[in-house]
Design a protein around this motif. Sequence first.
Motif, PDB file in Angstrom:
ATOM      1  N   ARG B 183       2.967  -2.112   8.057  1.00 54.37           N
ATOM      2  CA  ARG B 183       4.408  -2.262   8.049  1.00 54.37           C
ATOM      3  C   ARG B 183       5.068  -1.227   7.147  1.00 54.37           C
ATOM      4  O   ARG B 183       4.481  -0.784   6.176  1.00 54.37           O
ATOM      5  CB  ARG B 183       4.792  -3.653   7.539  1.00 54.37           C
ATOM      6  N   ARG B 206      -0.217  -2.423  -0.898  1.00 53.55           N
ATOM      7  CA  ARG B 206       1.209  -2.136  -0.860  1.00 53.55           C
ATOM      8  C   ARG B 206       1.467  -0.837  -1.618  1.00 53.55           C
ATOM      9  O   ARG B 206       1.153  -0.731  -2.797  1.00 53.55           O
ATOM     10  CB  ARG B 206       1.990  -3.296  -1.456  1.00 53.55           C
ATOM     11  N   TYR B 223      16.616  -0.479  -3.089  1.00 52.43           N
ATOM     12  CA  TYR B 223      16.500  -1.937  -3.226  1.00 52.43           C
ATOM     13  C   TYR B 223      15.110  -2.321  -3.750  1.00 52.43           C
ATOM     14  O   TYR B 223      14.331  -2.976  -3.059  1.00 52.43           O
ATOM     15  CB  TYR B 223      16.761  -2.612  -1.887  1.00 52.43           C
ATOM     16  N   VAL B 226      13.992  -6.426  -4.147  1.00 52.79           N
ATOM     17  CA  VAL B 226      13.767  -7.422  -3.089  1.00 52.79           C
ATOM     18  C   VAL B 226      12.287  -7.841  -3.106  1.00 52.79           C
ATOM     19  O   VAL B 226      11.437  -7.124  -3.613  1.00 52.79           O
ATOM     20  CB  VAL B 226      14.160  -6.879  -1.695  1.00 52.79           C
ATOM     21  N   PRO B 227      12.028  -9.023  -2.562  1.00 55.29           N
ATOM     22  CA  PRO B 227      10.651  -9.539  -2.635  1.00 55.29           C
ATOM     23  C   PRO B 227       9.621  -8.564  -2.086  1.00 55.29           C
ATOM     24  O   PRO B 227       8.551  -8.412  -2.667  1.00 55.29           O
ATOM     25  CB  PRO B 227      10.706 -10.804  -1.770  1.00 55.29           C
ATOM     26  N   GLU B 228       9.935  -7.889  -0.996  1.00 50.34           N
ATOM     27  CA  GLU B 228       8.919  -7.044  -0.388  1.00 50.34           C
ATOM     28  C   GLU B 228       8.678  -5.754  -1.172  1.00 50.34           C
ATOM     29  O   GLU B 228       7.760  -5.009  -0.868  1.00 50.34           O
ATOM     30  CB  GLU B 228       9.247  -6.736   1.075  1.00 50.34           C
ATOM     31  N   GLY B 231       9.748  -7.506  -6.060  1.00 51.73           N
ATOM     32  CA  GLY B 231      10.109  -8.899  -6.290  1.00 51.73           C
ATOM     33  C   GLY B 231       8.931  -9.780  -6.665  1.00 51.73           C
ATOM     34  O   GLY B 231       9.074 -10.739  -7.416  1.00 51.73           O
ATOM     35  N   VAL B 232       7.763  -9.472  -6.144  1.00 57.15           N
ATOM     36  CA  VAL B 232       6.579 -10.250  -6.505  1.00 57.15           C
ATOM     37  C   VAL B 232       5.942  -9.731  -7.785  1.00 57.15           C
ATOM     38  O   VAL B 232       4.853 -10.152  -8.153  1.00 57.15           O
ATOM     39  CB  VAL B 232       5.511 -10.223  -5.379  1.00 57.15           C
ATOM     40  N   LYS B 633      18.116   0.770   9.261  1.00 57.05           N
ATOM     41  CA  LYS B 633      19.003   0.503   8.142  1.00 57.05           C
ATOM     42  C   LYS B 633      18.136   0.280   6.898  1.00 57.05           C
ATOM     43  O   LYS B 633      16.948   0.003   7.016  1.00 57.05           O
ATOM     44  CB  LYS B 633      19.805  -0.780   8.392  1.00 57.05           C
ATOM     45  N   LEU B 635      16.547  -1.886   4.053  1.00 54.47           N
ATOM     46  CA  LEU B 635      16.134  -3.295   3.947  1.00 54.47           C
ATOM     47  C   LEU B 635      15.600  -3.863   5.249  1.00 54.47           C
ATOM     48  O   LEU B 635      15.577  -5.078   5.424  1.00 54.47           O
ATOM     49  CB  LEU B 635      17.289  -4.171   3.448  1.00 54.47           C
ATOM     50  N   GLU B 636      15.170  -2.976   6.141  1.00 54.76           N
ATOM     51  CA  GLU B 636      14.524  -3.475   7.352  1.00 54.76           C
ATOM     52  C   GLU B 636      13.010  -3.287   7.223  1.00 54.76           C
ATOM     53  O   GLU B 636      12.532  -2.483   6.447  1.00 54.76           O
ATOM     54  CB  GLU B 636      15.053  -2.745   8.583  1.00 54.76           C
ATOM     55  N   THR B 637      12.289  -4.073   8.007  1.00 55.38           N
ATOM     56  CA  THR B 637      10.835  -3.918   8.035  1.00 55.38           C
ATOM     57  C   THR B 637      10.381  -3.733   9.472  1.00 55.38           C
ATOM     58  O   THR B 637      10.758  -4.497  10.347  1.00 55.38           O
ATOM     59  CB  THR B 637      10.133  -5.142   7.415  1.00 55.38           C
ATOM     60  N   ARG B 639       7.078  -3.281  11.996  1.00 52.88           N
ATOM     61  CA  ARG B 639       5.640  -3.513  12.073  1.00 52.88           C
ATOM     62  C   ARG B 639       5.069  -2.645  13.177  1.00 52.88           C
ATOM     63  O   ARG B 639       5.633  -2.560  14.257  1.00 52.88           O
ATOM     64  CB  ARG B 639       5.375  -4.978  12.373  1.00 52.88           C
TER      65      ARG B 639
END
Lengths: 641, 641
Positions: B183, B206, B223, B226-228, B231-232, B633, B635-637, B639
């Motif tokens: 991804r 990652r 960004y 964000v979690p992805e 964020g973690v 855009k 903030l898109e993911t 796959r």
Amino acid sequence: MSNVDQQLADTKETIVSEVPNDISITDVTYEGPELVIYTRDPKSFAENGDLVRRLASKLRKRITVRPDTDVLSPPREARDEVHSVIPEEASVTDLDFHEDTGEVVIEAEKPGMVIGRHGSTLREITQKVGWTPEVVRTPPIESSTVSNVRNFLKQERDDRRDILERVGRQIHREEMSDDEWVRITTLGCCREVGRASFILSTPETRVLIDAGDKPGAEDEYPYLQVPEALGVGASSIDAVVLTHAHLDHSALIPLLFKYGYDGPIYTTEPTRDLMGLLTLDYLDVAAKEGRAPPYDSEMVREAIKHTIPIEYGDVTDISPDIKLTMHNAGHILGSAISHFHIGDGLYNVAFSGDIHYDDTRLFNGAVNEFPRVETLVLESTYGGRNDYQTDQADSEQRLKEIIRETYERDGSVLIPAFAVGRSQELMLVLEEAMREGDIPEMPVHLDGMMWEATAIHTTYPEYLRDDLRDRIFHDDENPFLADQFNHIDGGEEERQEVTDGEPAIVLSTSGMVTGGPIMSWLEHFGSDPDSTLTFVGYQAQGTLGRRIQNGWDEIPMNNGNGRGRGNTLSLEMNVETVDGFSGHADRQGLENFVKTMNPRPEKVLCVHGDESSVQDLSSALYHEYNMRTFAPKNLETFRFV
Amino acid sequence: MSNVDQQLADTKETIVSEVPNDISITDVTYEGPELVIYTRDPKSFAENGDLVRRLASKLRKRITVRPDTDVLSPPREARDEVHSVIPEEASVTDLDFHEDTGEVVIEAEKPGMVIGRHGSTLREITQKVGWTPEVVRTPPIESSTVSNVRNFLKQERDDRRDILERVGRQIHREEMSDDEWVRITTLGCCREVGRASFILSTPETRVLIDAGDKPGAEDEYPYLQVPEALGVGASSIDAVVLTHAHLDHSALIPLLFKYGYDGPIYTTEPTRDLMGLLTLDYLDVAAKEGRAPPYDSEMVREAIKHTIPIEYGDVTDISPDIKLTMHNAGHILGSAISHFHIGDGLYNVAFSGDIHYDDTRLFNGAVNEFPRVETLVLESTYGGRNDYQTDQADSEQRLKEIIRETYERDGSVLIPAFAVGRSQELMLVLEEAMREGDIPEMPVHLDGMMWEATAIHTTYPEYLRDDLRDRIFHDDENPFLADQFNHIDGGEEERQEVTDGEPAIVLSTSGMVTGGPIMSWLEHFGSDPDSTLTFVGYQAQGTLGRRIQNGWDEIPMNNGNGRGRGNTLSLEMNVETVDGFSGHADRQGLENFVKTMNPRPEKVLCVHGDESSVQDLSSALYHEYNMRTFAPKNLETFRFV
Ligand SMILES: [Zn+2]
Ligand SMILES: [Zn+2]
Ligand SMILES: [Zn+2]
Ligand SMILES: [Zn+2]
Ligand SMILES: [Zn+2]
């Protein structure tokens, strides 16, 4: 003073200035999405019929008024007074006084008569005793699920109040971010049927919608562990929204609590109860099939305890920037299209869940009127170019034909069905057909939770189609109480009796022949060339049901009930498929649903369908209505603002 | 025994069985992506010229051989012996012995002569003294950046070894997941120029690619929260890859360490040094403009300490399932297209970073030959339908014309330029033009780090175009040493002298007129109608440069150097734009880059361009080459597998 406390203090001031001087306001708190006002003058509050509505509209909040506990008449006295106000015909079956909140829960066979015209009887109760009445229906058919859930919630009242207060403060926290965006992340059910799960996120809020299993691929969970889902910790999720109780949407909801989730689940009341029923069965089935269940029954109870029920049409704040409204989806009892209004007019997204667009015997068709929806996430189970279903009227004819032919051969009809939804629809068809003499009178056996599911249906008639609801209110017309329906509660012995007896109709779970008592029925009837196995619902790829439809006649019986383990069964019974009974809109229904929306959404994400179905539907909607359409993969993120 | 220890033990066994009996292997460890073999017989190892290559190919690892420290000759003796082996003409400027690793770092003006044919001189050194030689170039122009970085790394050797060992064990950990997916998440630079940042993720790994600022919108970060992304937790990132040192790709790399990142940065050696230079300047500029810098200089040092330099073409394991290869991007010194090979043949993604497809004076054109690339993430700065640039030859003519005309008016030419890249290209143009008499001889002043950036270029001639590299190796031909180039190191006083003096050419940062000494130069020359402001590079939306190009002539001077704060400046000098000097491929170059790829990628994500540019390029590539193209855009993911 925290930001939320400040807000509550301000709100209290506003309320005090709005209510007449003779009404004292002692406290104002949040309980989940509701604002609770405590007063020493509940009677005066109740006398001002319009006051609560005025406050709600002024404060833009859902409001509950509670008496301060020291102004209540003692329960012993109150009990008699409540009974004296409620008409006898309401048939009150239970009165339960909660001194902590000043609520009295009234269970009655006819809740409408407890409520009175526009709530007049309820107001009268408050005026007399001070207690705040809350009304629930006595199930017309006894349901252990409903009574277990109600008893459990009674017992967990303290915990539940804590949860609601915490959730309330979360919902009404101050917005933190200057950013503006709206995103959907797909965690499952993309280019596949099963494991529905999505994340809807804004800079402020993260909502998980559904968390289901995948029939026929039990180890394929939604991608809950990725960073954008629970990877940052389950507590990073603000809210869980459950569209309906089918396991492909609900099975893993309790798992969230094992992962540490401690927030609310928003769903309808029937979905809460059905989720309890179906997830407990899910654990049973897993254990029977020797799979390690992903959580234990304690987690199901946690899920129930954290559920905040909402009714169709109610606009509910679920976070500082998101309002949720659920609408009838026409699919199963309590199923809901979940509409999210984000920001102050910023964006609107609707998740269809599973829908049925046309009216059925059980349900009104899915709602597709929303003030605004920019993006629709649409199920596509029957979205394929050839997925046009027979009209249900024709399907009913065909089913009755099959039943008559099988009966004439002295065979029985075996119908695999989900416990919830199609079974009740079929019950209505069969009841009518026998009553009108279209098919011979014969026993209809319901195996594997169908009886229980039916009892839950009769508990929530408000969620059924208008005319059916009215029939259920009269015991002598309640079709589910018809004599021919028999609950299989005697296990293998009773099944053997049925097999040895006269021709019958058997409805049994699981609906896709992936386990459950249907396996046992197949052993009983499988080698009988006079009997007929009749599929009436969608069979997902990878399920035994789909394989049998495709012509398999050597069936491995290694996940049965202990007998026949490792053997194969030669299937000699007739196999028929009658479509048109689906709980899902067919291709035409899906198109009609979109076509008649006004305004139409700008974007549609086609999900919850085989790869070709989502592609076909996506391409058709694009070409016919010139919307931007997508057939997402799992694990993608779309940004809308 | 941990999984990695077991692996190392197995590897050691293999090595022992592969090397001749007289070579003792004492230890085998990981240092970052490399396998380090310790031996008591470094000389015999060196004699077996082919042995290391054979082991590398057998083990599929990059291998370094180190002597066991107790077999080394003492540094004092070794120093003389090393000097005796290296030819005098190599001009060794420093010898640095590291007893912990048995390495000797040799800094020389002519590294090639220290290495010898196919490494023969290096092997001879090992045979004589046991130490493992490592060669670096003495900068032909003194560079404080390069010497600071080298001294810092020397001083942090112990820390660095710990980091490398930890990273090595991470890279070679066992794969944990059965899932397969690839991804890309966009964190910035989508439908905009600036704040480049992406996450490449698999179930195992990652990777963060770039983390830049946005010129003209300094508060718009990628960004990262964000979690992805982070964020973690920043430690959830396995590796950071930096395509090149421009701030719109590198500015926030040090911030990652403030967020707790403690892993490797993979990039080329020149990019490491330029990143150090540019991010320190970024902090300076922020402070001068009264913005709170997002991190302090300590974090820049952390970034440098965590950098693992890789060379163009080297295949490097950066995690259990990802191999990284960097290729010349032709854009600025050390700029790299980053190619990721995922899984064992599962998928390949290339991130173009910024590219220039044609050869320039400074660089060979971008590499576009890869064994496989299924998805290309492509910059689109000049992807618009009309973004065809003038040929550089024509642009050079035009620039020389402007210079001649301005000179004849007795004016000066002021050129805003990035410190890195276009400045050096212009230096080459100007040096040649003056040498060949095309323009009058006059001083060329370099302000704001350009001198330093130029010094770094001359330190890494291997990264320059072949013929330029050869010229740099000869002091008398090194164009950057030409007399007319003057380093502005006397601040305002010197600028005033230049303004008052004879016509001159001034190259000054920032390249988009968003701050830096160019602001001061504008004050000096802005009201002089005889002088010319000449843009030669891309001016992003929102920058003062773009506004001036669009005709603004009242310029707010509120972020200058303290003077003129809050005033406006009436711009009376001529304004010219000469395109064709861009470090970016133009529309034709981007298309050619894609067209000549073989095989072509299946999918292209068009990023790093204004909205219309990415849309135009995406649509053109789709229609011309029938690839699936996207204009994501932020903030898109997406796959891919
Ligand atoms: Zn469903
Ligand atoms: Zn479903
Ligand atoms: Zn379904
Ligand atoms: Zn660049
Ligand atoms: Zn760039």
